[in-house]
Design an enzyme around this catalytic site. Structure first.
Site, short mmCIF file in Angstrom:
data_model
loop_
_atom_site.label_atom_id
_atom_site.label_comp_id
_atom_site.label_asym_id
_atom_site.label_seq_id
_atom_site.Cartn_x
_atom_site.Cartn_y
_atom_site.Cartn_z
CG ASP A 104 -0.20 -0.19 2.53
OD1 ASP A 104 1.03 -0.38 2.51
OD2 ASP A 104 -0.85 -0.17 3.60
CG HIS A 105 3.34 2.41 3.11
ND1 HIS A 105 2.40 1.57 3.62
CD2 HIS A 105 3.60 3.30 4.10
CE1 HIS A 105 2.09 1.94 4.86
NE2 HIS A 105 2.82 2.98 5.17
NE ARG A 110 9.19 6.00 8.36
CZ ARG A 110 8.73 7.21 8.00
NH1 ARG A 110 9.56 8.21 7.83
NH2 ARG A 110 7.45 7.40 7.79
CB SER A 123 7.22 6.00 10.98
OG SER A 123 7.61 4.77 10.45
CG ASP A 161 2.01 1.35 9.46
OD1 ASP A 161 2.53 1.69 8.39
OD2 ASP A 161 1.25 2.10 10.11
NE ARG A 207 2.57 9.43 12.51
CZ ARG A 207 2.88 8.14 12.53
NH1 ARG A 207 3.44 7.57 11.47
NH2 ARG A 207 2.68 7.43 13.60
C1 MIC Z 1 3.59 6.34 8.46
O1 MIC Z 1 2.40 6.60 8.52
O2 MIC Z 1 4.49 7.12 8.85
C2 MIC Z 1 4.01 5.00 7.90
C3 MIC Z 1 4.67 5.26 6.61
O3 MIC Z 1 2.88 4.21 7.66
C4 MIC Z 1 4.93 4.35 8.91
C5 MIC Z 1 5.55 3.11 8.45
C6 MIC Z 1 6.70 3.33 7.53
O4 MIC Z 1 7.48 4.23 7.74
O5 MIC Z 1 6.83 2.54 6.60
C7 MIC Z 1 4.28 4.08 10.26
O6 MIC Z 1 3.34 4.72 10.62
O7 MIC Z 1 4.76 3.21 10.99
FE1 SF4 Z 2 -0.34 4.61 5.11
FE2 SF4 Z 2 0.87 5.34 7.38
FE3 SF4 Z 2 -0.62 7.07 5.98
FE4 SF4 Z 2 -1.76 5.09 7.24
S1 SF4 Z 2 -0.64 6.77 8.15
S2 SF4 Z 2 -2.22 5.76 5.17
S3 SF4 Z 2 -0.30 3.46 7.00
S4 SF4 Z 2 1.27 6.12 5.34
#
Ligand code: MIC
Ligand code: SF4
Length: 752
Positions: A94-95, A643, A641, A159, A447
């Site tokens: 999805d990312h 990550r 995140s 995630d 975010r």
């Molecule tokens: C996000 O919303 O920041 C992400 C991208 O979904 C991350 C995961 C990632 O960095 O791949 C998260 O929320 O953990």
């Molecule tokens: Fe994707 Fe993270 Fe955004 Fe949710 S918050 S839509 S998991 S990038």
């Protein structure tokens, strides 16, 4: 039948047994959070756990990974020496799908650009018994809510918004890949027993206010770190009246206050959702043990006796909010945002309205926003801002298309993007943006850190409900309050928008032709996983070498000033392409962090040359010369995140320790897992003692042990020195990770 139905039935029979047992041990009525935690213990206990203190081993029921984090998680799992995952696991693509032209062409393009990565994930999933959701199937958390989440269950996911599944009464927790690997490998998962915050919701949502506003308000109260180490448990008549996906929205953004997770007791909204999403079997089982899937009545009757903190929100009085810019906890009622924007010089013109992300992309969300869009069409209004929609899953998209909802958006000139994260994670080719111009966007995401959506540090992003986003996109200005302001339509008439009307669940049921799910083979031993050694996207991992107990005369790589989220440490957007290649992605290490000595990003002093340069390049020079380094940071370091790249990159480049005022939970664990030192100042103001040219020596690292402070000496360039005491939260097994070089090294050793 629901996925893994037998597993769910087993969990339910355990819950009954274990909760009865736990009640005797704790010797008082239990919150829902405790019921779920105590019924998922790895080892039975004979004494109650101390919240916020005891480390406990848990046994989660399932794991979910998304494409951007799964690469590193699975690269690590491949080293663990197992033939199959020990608990049901899924991977969701999805990312890695960029929003540009619209769903169809964008998906074709993503499949071209990231084919190598998707293939890798598909093969690894097939080999190790992991369910695979292909690109376009939907956003991980929406797909999990629709298919896998179940009341009373416990899951982890790579995630941070895994917490979304709290909407279906789970304890669902975001973790780094290395944590997921433990559970995939059949080992326990460790967590400090959380504190529990109770949020009592009274009254009823009305008018323009929605579930999103509950969490926008909570974020304003708790701030981005107020939930750290806590589970937030929602209850009260107002909670029961919320839809299941609305509950999901609230739990989802619990990540934005640092909460370990959030949850709601099982109720009729969850039953309706389970039935609507083809899981009547799960609902029937849950109905049999209802009392075990919510707190004991005494808890909700006198919450102050059972929770560590209680917050009460009257939904009847709650106003629609917009949070931002640059941080999700800057909460402002929509009625006041215009004045605040003028005071702060935030641009009033809104360039984009974006609806979607895992927090607000359900069927109900789309219908509420569509009810505003429909009025705009009927009342001869046009959208003044650009308008984009990412549905949460193929099931939501297909049903919304069938029911004419997407057509309404299209009639209003909106672009329907892929069922994917898209702009929420900077996967957005924003055609209207030329340079770094100051501008405003509103979105229903969770975010809004600097640069997150489009890479532009001057984009002011505000978070609101889908219906507020729709209204503001139509008005084209931030200071539009749909509860009282009028708009001038194409005919020059004054019109007002009526409050949104949503449809909780589609009256004709959900539907979908191809969900995008691929079941793994029963025996994947013959599946071959190839990683091209020349690939720029994927790289097999080399074990980390232990840092050791001797850190003398280390250098300061950077002292980060202010907010330093994982987006600052390891940016997403264009860098997502290197998530499976540790060396390549390390070129973004800390490039977004502000150097406190010159307030610039990616501009630090190289002590070998006295020149200033980028963080990754400078650190590579230190590594080449065998010079140990440390990173210093402010509060809530590593917010956001899950990550683990934000920990693996500095580790790979040779940073030994990260010393900060406070950490976000997942990031602190990620650092420990990768065999680094994650330390906090005993005295916060000692942050100020650290100078750019210091030589830093760990005085007593040879005595590193649980519960004991560490001491460092700073030799300043003017010949003076300072000693600083540092705290840490390592227990003895985590110290073993450090000594072995990483948690994975330890697993490998134990498997041998
Ligand atoms: C996000 O919303 O920041 C992400 C991208 O979904 C991350 C995961 C990632 O960095 O791949 C998260 O929320 O953990
Ligand atoms: Fe994707 Fe993270 Fe955004 Fe949710 S918050 S839509 S998991 S990038």
């Amino acid at each position: 039948m629901a996925f893994d139905f037998d597993m769910i039935k087993k969990v339910y029979s355990n819950i009954v047994k274990n909760v009865d047992e736990a009640k005797k041990i704790v010797n008082k009525p239990l919150t829902l959070s405790e019921k779920i935690l105590y019924s998922h213990l790895w080892n039975p206990t004979s004494k109650p756990f101390v919240r916020g203190k005891d480390y406990v081993d848990f046994k989660p029921d399932r794991i979910a990974c998304q494409d951007a984090t799964a690469q590193m998680a699975l690269l690590q799992f491949m080293q663990a020496g197992k033939s199959k995952v020990a608990v049901p696991t899924t991977v969701h693509c999805d990312h890695l799908i960029q929003a540009k032209m619209g769903a169809k062409p964008d998906l074709i393009q993503a499949n071209k650009v990231s084919n190598e990565v998707f293939d890798f994930l598909k093969n690894v999933s097939n080999k190790y018994g992991i369910g695979f959701w292909k690109p376009g199937a939907g956003i991980i958390h929406q797909v999990v809510l629709e298919n896998y989440a179940f009341p009373g269950g416990m899951m982890i996911g790579t995630d941070s918004h895994t917490v979304n599944a709290g909407g279906l009464g789970m304890v669902a927790i975001g973790v780094g890949g290395a944590d997921a690997v433990d559970v995939m490998a059949g080992m326990p998962w460790e967590l400090k027993f959380p504190k529990i915050i109770g949020v009592k919701l009274t009254g009823e949502l009305n008018g323009w206010t929605s579930a999103k506003d509950v969490i926008l308000k909570v974020a304003g109260i708790l701030t981005v770190k107020g939930g750290t180490g806590c589970i937030i448990e929602y209850f009260g008549s107002g909670a029961k009246a919320l839809s299941c996906t609305g509950k999901g929205t609230i739990c989802n953004m619990g990540a934005e206050v640092g909460a370990t997770t959030s949850t709601f007791g099982y109720d009729e909204s969850m039953e309706r959702y389970l039935k609507a999403t083809g899981r009547e079997d799960v609902a029937n089982e849950a109905n049999k043990i209802k009392d075990y899937l919510t707190a004991d009545p005494e808890v909700y009757d006198s919450p102050e006796n059972y929770f560590d903190q209680v917050i009460e929100i009257n939904l009847s009085e709650l106003k629609p909010h917009l949070n931002g810019p640059f941080t999700p906890d800057l909460a402002t009622p929509v009625s006041e945002i215009g004045d605040k924007a003028k005071e702060n010089d935030w641009p009033l013109k809104v360039d984009w309205g974006l609806i979607g992300s895992c927090t607000n992309s359900s069927y109900e969300d789309l219908t509420r926003a569509a009810s505003i869009a429909k009025q705009a069409i009927d009342k001869n209004l046009i959208t003044k801002s650009d308008f984009g929609i990412n549905p949460g899953s193929e099931q939501v998209r297909f049903t919304a298309e069938r029911d004419g909802i997407l057509k309404i958006f299209e009639d209003l000139d909106a672009t329907i993007f892929t069922n994917a994260c898209g702009p929420c994670i900077g996967q957005w080719d924003r055609s209207d943006l030329k340079g770094q111009e100051k501008n405003t966007i509103v979105h229903s995401f969770n975010r809004n850190f600097s640069k997150r959506a489009d890479g532009n540090p001057n984009t002011h992003a505000f978070v609101g409900s889908p219906e507020i986003v729709a209204a503001i996109a139509i008005a084209g200005k931030l200071d539009f309050d749909p509860t009282k302001d009028k708009l001038i339509n194409q005919k020059g008439e004054e019109v007002m928008l009526d409050p949104p009307i949503g449809v909780e669940l589609p009256s004709d049921g959900f539907d979908c032709e191809d969900s995008g799910y691929i079941e793994p083979e029963d025996d994947g031993s013959n599946v071959i996983v190839n990683v091209n050694p020349k690939s720029e996207r994927l790289q097999l991992l080399e074990p980390f070498i232990p840092i050791g107990r001797d850190i003398k005369d280390a250098r300061l790589l950077i002292k980060a000033h202010g907010k330093c989220t994982t987006d600052h440490i390891s940016m997403a957007g264009p860098w997502l392409r290197y998530r499976g290649h540790l060396d390549n992605i390390s070129n973004n290490c800390l490039i977004g962090a502000v150097n406190s000595f010159n307030m610039k990003t990616n501009f630090v002093k190289n002590q070998l040359t006295a020149d200033y340069g980028g963080v990754p390049d400078t650190q590579r020079e230190y590594k080449k010369n065998n010079i140990k380094t440390i990173v210093v940071g402010d509060h809530n370091y590593g917010e956001g995140s899950s990550r683990e790249h934000a920990a693996m990159e500095p580790r790979h480049l040779g940073v030994c320790a990260v010393i900060v005022k406070s950490f976000a939970r997942i990031h602190e664990t990620n650092l420990k897992k990768q065999g680094m030192l994650a330390l906090t100042f005993d005295n916060e103001s000692d942050y100020n003692l650290i100078q750019e040219d210091d030589l830093i020596t760990f005085v007593d690292l040879d005595q590193f042990e649980a519960g004991k402070q560490l001491l460092i000496e700073l030799k300043h360039s003017n010949g003076t020195n300072d000693y600083i005491s540092l705290n840490h939260t390592y227990n003895s097994s985590q110290i073993d990770w450090y000594d072995e070089g990483s948690a994975l090294n330890l697993i490998k050793k134990e498997n041998l």
